[in-house]
Scaffold this motif. Structure first.
Motif, PDB file in Angstrom:
ATOM      1  N   ALA A  38      56.551  46.341   4.798  1.00 20.95           N
ATOM      2  CA  ALA A  38      55.999  45.251   3.976  1.00 20.95           C
ATOM      3  C   ALA A  38      56.704  43.931   4.267  1.00 20.95           C
ATOM      4  O   ALA A  38      56.079  42.864   4.291  1.00 20.95           O
ATOM      5  CB  ALA A  38      56.131  45.612   2.497  1.00 20.95           C
ATOM      6  N   ASP A  92      44.739  38.450  -0.618  1.00 20.48           N
ATOM      7  CA  ASP A  92      45.780  39.146  -1.359  1.00 20.48           C
ATOM      8  C   ASP A  92      46.631  39.933  -0.354  1.00 20.48           C
ATOM      9  O   ASP A  92      46.126  40.840   0.307  1.00 20.48           O
ATOM     10  CB  ASP A  92      45.138  40.098  -2.369  1.00 20.48           C
ATOM     11  N   PRO A  93      47.939  39.604  -0.227  1.00 16.44           N
ATOM     12  CA  PRO A  93      48.786  40.288   0.771  1.00 16.44           C
ATOM     13  C   PRO A  93      48.818  41.802   0.575  1.00 16.44           C
ATOM     14  O   PRO A  93      48.840  42.550   1.554  1.00 16.44           O
ATOM     15  CB  PRO A  93      50.171  39.667   0.546  1.00 16.44           C
ATOM     16  N   LEU A  94      48.827  42.261  -0.679  1.00 15.01           N
ATOM     17  CA  LEU A  94      48.885  43.702  -0.932  1.00 15.01           C
ATOM     18  C   LEU A  94      47.638  44.396  -0.402  1.00 15.01           C
ATOM     19  O   LEU A  94      47.731  45.430   0.262  1.00 15.01           O
ATOM     20  CB  LEU A  94      49.054  43.979  -2.427  1.00 15.01           C
ATOM     21  N   GLU A 139      56.960  38.875  -4.214  1.00 16.87           N
ATOM     22  CA  GLU A 139      56.599  38.931  -2.801  1.00 16.87           C
ATOM     23  C   GLU A 139      56.242  40.380  -2.458  1.00 16.87           C
ATOM     24  O   GLU A 139      56.679  41.314  -3.134  1.00 16.87           O
ATOM     25  CB  GLU A 139      57.778  38.469  -1.936  1.00 16.87           C
ATOM     26  N   LEU A 140      55.459  40.551  -1.391  1.00 24.04           N
ATOM     27  CA  LEU A 140      54.959  41.872  -1.043  1.00 24.04           C
ATOM     28  C   LEU A 140      56.069  42.909  -0.907  1.00 24.04           C
ATOM     29  O   LEU A 140      55.988  44.006  -1.478  1.00 24.04           O
ATOM     30  CB  LEU A 140      54.152  41.797   0.259  1.00 24.04           C
ATOM     31  N   PHE A 171      47.764  44.497   3.343  1.00 24.68           N
ATOM     32  CA  PHE A 171      48.765  45.477   3.775  1.00 24.68           C
ATOM     33  C   PHE A 171      48.203  46.889   3.668  1.00 24.68           C
ATOM     34  O   PHE A 171      48.374  47.712   4.578  1.00 24.68           O
ATOM     35  CB  PHE A 171      50.028  45.329   2.919  1.00 24.68           C
TER      36      PHE A 171
END
Length: 440
Positions: free
Chosen positions: A237, A248-250, A197-198, A253
């Motif tokens: 995060a 893509d969460p990263l 997870e992020l 972010f």
């Protein structure tokens, strides 16, 4: 001893707090001016609720013809600014960090984000240049210059050039090994965080990149503040909600962090809200002051709790913070706070409990609903629980109901009660003197 700036109420509160310092000389500030408004104490549900309260109140104050520069927001830990900054950006309120930098402009945060960008995209030359030798790993300026020249000559990224130079033996053995170590570290970080997870990925990167250990070696509060900021990046995060569930969460972010960093601070001479640590606030005054995060373990800081001298220094900081306010003082604490990468359940700061009840107007839940009388009962119950070693978030054991977590306090004297959320029995209110709770 005469103070011409602050109201009588604010000075009475400050005097009540500082008199608890045993080393304090007999000085007591006074004013010939009005008592002024009561001090507002807001009990927030969490740090987001606290930031919302601050921005909502600021909006009301600006409609009363106060200038933004009339307002100061004070906090104990440098890392606390992040949530406040995000709230101010969302509401379009110009602000400045007095004596410091915005959260995403801080050196340690830029370093961590550079590692995260390399995980997402190896060919990010700016990120490579930023952390190729941070923490130090024996890659000198000459090696970096050779790498730049190779990249220019071959019209490719620094990352691809580094791989090629190592393969071609274009560097000395020592420089080649150091560069290989950096490339391997980034690849390992990417591999280990692939399915995380992020927030777990960010936590892993700040720890295993060596940045935490690197900044822990810095002396004094600066190193501690840098570590706390890195841990706060994990909190950022954890609370991040991607706009596109398929993206893509990263990467999302990182885009959000770049956007927040790109929101320039207000100009030095622009009418803007001032944010600062309590240490930075000495010598300054504002008509309106918000002191946020007035909680045990945060203010006073957990590292000062067991040292009488450091605890007295923390109380002097509280005195400084209170006396920065000229007309109105707002205090706030959160029943649950995600800070430094962890969820914290802290009770109201002892410094605020030292302020006489009649000087406090408590606001809870809805900003328009005030309960002037509840502060006395709730904080006396909290004090009774504290005398037993119990604090909000404390794990306790009951002989019948089993293990649980302390959620709240209520009442005073023999009838003081504590609310505990038991794992098997749910939430229950217990009379403190009969509960016989064991600390876990």
């Amino acid at each position: 001893e005469q103070n011409y700036r602050s109201t009588g109420t604010i000075l009475s509160a400050a005097n009540a707090v500082i008199q608890n310092n045993s080393q304090r000389l007999g000085k007591e500030l006074w004013t010939s001016g009005d008592d002024g408004d009561l001090i507002t104490l807001f009990a927030a549900f969490n740090e987001q609720d606290e930031a919302r309260f601050v921005t909502d109140r600021i909006d009301e104050l600006l409609r009363q013809d106060y200038r933004r520069a009339d307002i100061g927001i004070l906090y104990r830990s440098n890392a606390q600014s992040r949530v406040l900054e995000e709230a101010l950006i969302r509401t379009g309120l110009p602000y400045r960090i007095y004596g410091g930098q915005r959260f995403y402009d801080r050196l340690e945060i830029k370093n961590a984000l550079a590692y995260l960008r390399l995980i997402a995209l190896r060919d990010d030359d700016t990120a490579v240049e930023r952390v190729i030798n941070t923490p130090t790993r024996g890659i000198g300026n000459r090696t970096v210059e050779i790498l730049r020249e190779y990249a220019r000559d071959h019209q490719q990224s620094l990352w691809k050039s580094a791989l090629a130079m190592i393969e071609n033996g274009a560097l000395t053995a020592r420089a080649g090994n150091a560069l290989r170590g950096f490339l391997s570290l980034v690849e390992d970080l990417a591999e280990q965080t692939r399915d995380m997870e992020l927030d777990s990925a960010v936590d892993y990167v700040v720890e295993h990149s060596g940045l935490i250990e690197f900044h822990q070696k810095e002396k004094g509060e600066k190193g501690q503040a840098r570590v706390e900021n890195l841990q706060e990046l994990v909190s950022a995060a954890r609370s991040f909600v991607p706009e596109d569930p398929d993206a893509d969460p990263l990467r999302e972010f990182l885009d959000r962090a770049a956007l927040d960093a790109g929101e320039q601070q207000a100009d030095e001479h622009e009418d803007s809200i001032q944010l600062m640590t309590l240490h930075s606030a000495k010598g300054l005054e504002f008509p309106i002051v918000f002191m946020v995060g007035v909680e045990e373990n945060l203010f006073p800081h957990k590292m000062s709790m067991d040292d009488p001298e450091r605890l007295e220094e923390e109380r002097r900081l509280a005195y400084v913070g209170i006396t920065r306010a000229e007309q109105q003082l707002f205090l706030s604490y959160a029943e649950s706070r995600r800070l430094h990468g962890q969820e914290n359940f802290n009770s109201l700061s002892r410094f605020i409990r030292e302020i006489p009840n009649e000087l406090i107007n408590e606001v809870r839940l809805n900003n328009t609903v005030t309960r002037p009388s509840s502060f006395a009962s709730s904080h006396i119950a909290a004090q009774a629980a504290a005398d037993c070693g119990i604090a909000l978030g404390q794990r306790v054991l009951h002989s019948i109901f089993g293990a649980g977590t302390v959620l709240s306090f209520e009442g005073q004297g023999p009838s003081a009660r504590v609310q505990v959320n038991f794992e098997d029995e749910g939430s229950k209110w217990l009379v403190l003197q009969y509960a016989n709770l064991q600390l876990l």
